[in-house]
Design an enzyme around this catalytic site. Structure first.
Site, mmCIF file in Angstrom:
data_model
loop_
_atom_site.group_PDB
_atom_site.id
_atom_site.type_symbol
_atom_site.label_atom_id
_atom_site.label_comp_id
_atom_site.label_asym_id
_atom_site.label_seq_id
_atom_site.Cartn_x
_atom_site.Cartn_y
_atom_site.Cartn_z
ATOM 1 N N ASP A 201 0.831 -1.197 0.000
ATOM 2 C CA ASP A 201 0.000 0.000 0.000
ATOM 3 C C ASP A 201 0.872 1.256 0.000
ATOM 4 O O ASP A 201 1.891 1.324 0.693
ATOM 5 C CB ASP A 201 -0.892 -0.024 1.238
ATOM 6 C CG ASP A 201 -1.930 1.078 1.238
ATOM 7 O OD1 ASP A 201 -2.725 1.132 0.286
ATOM 8 O OD2 ASP A 201 -1.944 1.878 2.194
ATOM 9 N N GLU A 254 14.710 -15.023 0.716
ATOM 10 C CA GLU A 254 15.015 -16.072 1.678
ATOM 11 C C GLU A 254 14.079 -17.266 1.522
ATOM 12 O O GLU A 254 14.385 -18.373 1.999
ATOM 13 C CB GLU A 254 14.909 -15.530 3.109
ATOM 14 C CG GLU A 254 15.920 -14.419 3.442
ATOM 15 C CD GLU A 254 15.616 -13.760 4.777
ATOM 16 O OE1 GLU A 254 14.670 -14.235 5.474
ATOM 17 O OE2 GLU A 254 16.299 -12.776 5.135
#
Length: 538
Positions: A201, A254
């Site tokens: 956002d 990751e």
């Protein structure tokens, strides 16, 4: 490659409060979404983008987050979230969740501590400044809130805090390392729960340049105009914000596969694309396309520039025609000639009234244009039903802070957030057993999913068939304009070696080339009718 699933994906945006209500309290919830995921999978979407479901007082529909690691109890709990994610994955749907990093709720523990004492360390996690004028009674700058009025509110101890949106949404200080570490951890938290990506956002406004504090040149219009008038803007599109997304790129790498990202970036294409360089976000919403008026030349320009900008950084464009912040396409496309299309962004007025028959014809054609373009597409819930904007909601039912701060019903966004109709009858047309948090129109039943399921010519069946056919060329990221047919009010381009897409944006019929009709947005004659699109196999 698995990490690139988003390059040709169709994502369906779920605004959870308005999708489906399982517990009968009038508000949509995660259990309701889980029960209705088959609708999205059956439509042919590749995944969902879930608007905020976090703990929140709902001052801004959930975009004011009090706890970034929990589910609002009115919507469910973490076990319910896990169940929803598991069912989505079972159905072959990816799950992207909204993340709101620009601000928190005023009820977030950090902000409560910041207000409790000017010496609290949490105060440095937000943007507090002394006021101007005698006694500091004036805001520190002339910055305006997106929802109207000053972007500064005075605390009880006399200092002012920054909020680019509602006062209940204080902005975070992204220069503070604790804020940055917090959101790294939030990303990892949801990544470990199995989400496939994040929608970010206000992605272009996180970092502020506050030294020195300075006034803005205030102009009428939106963010595009605001930035143009202030080239060294203190809080929009700061160059430092890209460091945040390079950091996030490393965090999301990751995971195996890396989690995907799409940013809300209300910027012109040449600046928006910088957020999608290989070491930053994967995608950014293409609001140029959303803002385009119903004119072939305008669409040609936006499509060409969007493809070129995306290719320059190795990504693909996104195509968006609506979301929870803008007037629904059926209404926006029914405007009379000469109406400024930009006025229909963020609910900026419903006058003059749209021609819904015209808007529906154009929305059907626009759906075939959007879903034929290379890249990824985003569908906002209800677009597949052809729902119009609900423009006559009673003032006492409105919740959008744009309405609260302006006092004008036509300034709010609630009209595109009215709960969905699933059945033709019932107290809320199948939304839930206990009514709906926003009143639904009396004719909502004929627009319901159940009613459209039986109609072979319905908007729902059109979307389903388009998404089925799209899979035949979605892996091909090329688009070739047809030199003969692509002229005047008619857009014409090839997807793959055999699929010709034509969109007549004019009112008069145009030449219809020979070929097998794969799908048309409306009845065809010897010529291609106005406001109509068709996919041909040649």
């Amino acid at each position: 490659m698995e990490r690139q699933w988003w390059r040709d994906a169709v994502l369906y945006q779920v605004y959870p409060r308005s999708f489906a209500d399982a517990d009968g309290d009038g508000v949509g919830d995660l259990a309701g979404l889980t029960a209705r995921l088959g609708h999205i999978a059956g439509l042919g979407a590749d995944g969902i983008w879930l608007s905020p479901f976090y703990t929140s007082p709902w001052a801004d529909g959930g975009y004011d987050v009090a706890d970034f690691r929990n589910v609002d109890p009115r919507l469910g709990d973490l076990a319910g979230f896990d169940a929803m994610t598991g069912e989505a994955h079972r159905l072959g749907l990816k799950v992207m969740v909204d993340i709101v990093p620009n601000h928190t709720s005023e009820e977030h523990p950090w902000f409560r501590a910041a207000l409790a004492s000017p010496d609290a360390p949490e105060r440095d996690l937000y943007v507090f400044r002394p006021g101007r004028g005698p006694g500091g009674d004036l805001p520190p700058t002339n910055w305006r809130s997106t929802f109207g009025g000053s972007a500064w509110t005075r605390a009880a101890d006399g200092q002012w805090y920054l909020h680019l949106f509602a006062p209940e949404q204080p902005d975070l200080n992204w220069d503070h390392p604790r804020v940055r570490e917090e959101f790294r951890d939030v990303l990892r938290f949801w990544g470990r729960r199995g989400v496939d990506g994040f929608r970010i956002d206000v992605a272009y406004a996180l970092v502020k340049d506050l030294d020195p504090l300075r006034d803005l040149v205030l102009v009428e219009g939106g963010r595009f105009e605001d930035i143009a008038a202030n080239p060294d803007h203190p809080f929009l599109d700061r160059p430092e914000v890209h460091d945040v997304y390079r950091d996030w790129h490393r965090v999301l790498a990751e995971f195996d596969p890396p989690r995907a990202t799409v940013g809300e970036v209300w910027l012109p294409g040449d600046r928006r694309v910088l957020y999608t360089r290989p070491d930053e976000l994967d995608q950014a919403f293409n609001f140029d396309f959303l803002r385009t008026p119903w004119e072939a030349d305008a669409y040609r320009e936006v499509i060409d520039s969007s493809l070129a900008d995306a290719r320059a950084v190795g990504t693909v464009p996104t195509w968006v025609v609506g979301n929870h912040d803008v007037v629904r396409p059926v209404s926006a496309l029914g405007l009379p000639p000469g109406t400024d299309h930009r006025l229909w962004l963020l609910g900026d007025g419903l006058d003059p009234a749209p021609d819904l028959a015209l808007g529906t014809r154009r929305a059907r054609a626009l759906a075939l244009l959007e879903l034929a373009l290379p890249g990824s597409a985003y569908i906002y819930q209800g677009e597949e039903l052809g729902l119009p904007e609900v423009a006559d909601l009673p003032a006492e039912a409105l919740e959008d802070p744009r309405w609260v701060r302006s006092g004008r019903a036509d300034k709010g966004r609630d009209g595109c957030r009215v709960p969905l109709p699933w059945t033709e009858e019932g107290p809320s047309f199948g939304f839930g057993s206990g009514g709906a948090w926003l009143p639904q129109p009396a004719d909502w039943g004929r627009r319901s999913a159940a009613a459209q399921e039986r109609d072979p010519d319905s908007m729902l069946r059109l979307y389903r068939r388009a998404l089925e056919l799209r899979r035949g060329f979605a892996d091909d990221e090329s688009l070739v304009w047809d030199d003969k047919a692509n002229q005047g009010p008619v857009l014409a381009f090839w997807r793959g070696p055999r699929t010709l897409v034509l969109v007549n944006t004019g009112p008069e019929p145009a030449e219809l080339p020979e070929g097998e009709v794969l799908l048309a947005s409306g009845p065809l004659e010897d010529r291609l009718p106005g406001d109509t699109a068709v996919w041909l196999r040649r």
